[in-house]
Design a protein around this motif. Structure first.
Motif, PDB file in Angstrom:
ATOM      1  N   TYR A   1       0.781  -1.083  -0.134  1.00 34.65           N
ATOM      2  CA  TYR A   1      -0.065  -0.002  -0.078  1.00 34.65           C
ATOM      3  C   TYR A   1       0.939   1.284  -0.051  1.00 34.65           C
ATOM      4  CZ  TYR A   1      -2.888  -3.627   1.423  1.00 34.65           C
ATOM      5  OH  TYR A   1      -3.678  -4.921   1.770  1.00 34.65           O
ATOM      6  N   ASP A   2       0.396   2.249  -0.506  1.00 31.68           N
ATOM      7  CA  ASP A   2       1.173   3.836  -0.449  1.00 31.68           C
ATOM      8  C   ASP A   2       1.406   4.006   1.009  1.00 31.68           C
ATOM      9  OD1 ASP A   2       1.180   3.768  -3.069  1.00 31.68           O
ATOM     10  OD2 ASP A   2      -1.015   4.759  -3.238  1.00 31.68           O
TER      11      ASP A   2
ATOM     12  N   VAL B   1      -5.021   7.381  -3.390  1.00 31.94           N
ATOM     13  CA  VAL B   1      -3.923   6.713  -2.490  1.00 31.94           C
ATOM     14  C   VAL B   1      -4.141   5.538  -2.070  1.00 31.94           C
ATOM     15  CG1 VAL B   1      -2.443   7.212  -0.307  1.00 31.94           C
ATOM     16  CG2 VAL B   1      -2.869   8.957  -1.843  1.00 31.94           C
ATOM     17  N   SER B   2      -3.641   4.373  -2.181  1.00 33.11           N
ATOM     18  CA  SER B   2      -4.004   3.188  -1.582  1.00 33.11           C
ATOM     19  C   SER B   2      -3.424   2.961  -0.297  1.00 33.11           C
ATOM     20  CB  SER B   2      -3.507   1.842  -2.529  1.00 33.11           C
ATOM     21  OG  SER B   2      -2.069   1.870  -2.325  1.00 33.11           O
TER      22      SER B   2
ATOM     23  N   GLY C   1       2.411  -0.509   4.481  1.00 31.10           N
ATOM     24  CA  GLY C   1       2.619   0.494   3.407  1.00 31.10           C
ATOM     25  C   GLY C   1       3.866   1.010   3.276  1.00 31.10           C
ATOM     26  N   ASP C   2       4.085   1.855   2.253  1.00 23.93           N
ATOM     27  CA  ASP C   2       5.395   2.456   2.017  1.00 23.93           C
ATOM     28  C   ASP C   2       5.513   3.585   3.196  1.00 23.93           C
ATOM     29  OD1 ASP C   2       7.040   1.589  -0.288  1.00 23.93           O
ATOM     30  OD2 ASP C   2       5.551   2.576  -1.558  1.00 23.93           O
ATOM     31  N   TYR C   3       4.660   4.249   3.562  1.00 27.18           N
ATOM     32  CA  TYR C   3       4.833   5.281   4.472  1.00 27.18           C
ATOM     33  C   TYR C   3       3.666   4.744   5.730  1.00 27.18           C
ATOM     34  CZ  TYR C   3       7.140   7.683   0.830  1.00 27.18           C
ATOM     35  OH  TYR C   3       7.825   8.049   0.014  1.00 27.18           O
TER      36      TYR C   3
END
Length: 102
Positions: A6-7, A37-38, A93-95
């Motif tokens: 996920y984002d 945004v995922s 998630g990436d973030y």
């Protein structure tokens, strides 16, 4: 390239938040969908006494196939920091952002 699914992951520690979770979930999913945004939402129930755990189980079940939502349920109140740590460990998630349900 990232291996994240996920984002963004929202880590949401919860203690007696049954009244706030439905609006939080609805608003967060709508806002991030509109922004493209995922997201994944990781709710962490920190030993709530107001039905939060049962509500989170229903939210996770109703989200299945639509949104990435998981709930971690502590057996008792361990404190917000422990909830955040558990959510960080579960995040995909990436973030990652921590956000209160209220």
């Amino acid at each position: 390239m990232s291996d994240a699914l996920y984002d963004l992951t929202l880590v949401v520690p919860c203690y007696n938040e049954a009244d706030n979770i439905p609006l939080f979930y609805k608003t967060a999913t709508e806002c991030f969908e509109q922004a493209g945004v995922s997201i994944e939402i990781v709710f962490v129930n920190d030993g709530s006494q107001d039905g939060t755990a049962q509500l989170l189980r229903r939210v996770v079940e109703s989200a299945r196939g639509k949104h990435a939502v998981q709930a971690i349920d502590f057996s008792r109140n361990f404190g917000k920091e422990a909830g955040i740590l558990a959510g960080l460990k579960a995040a995909k998630g990436d973030y990652v952002a921590m956000m209160d349900a209220d």
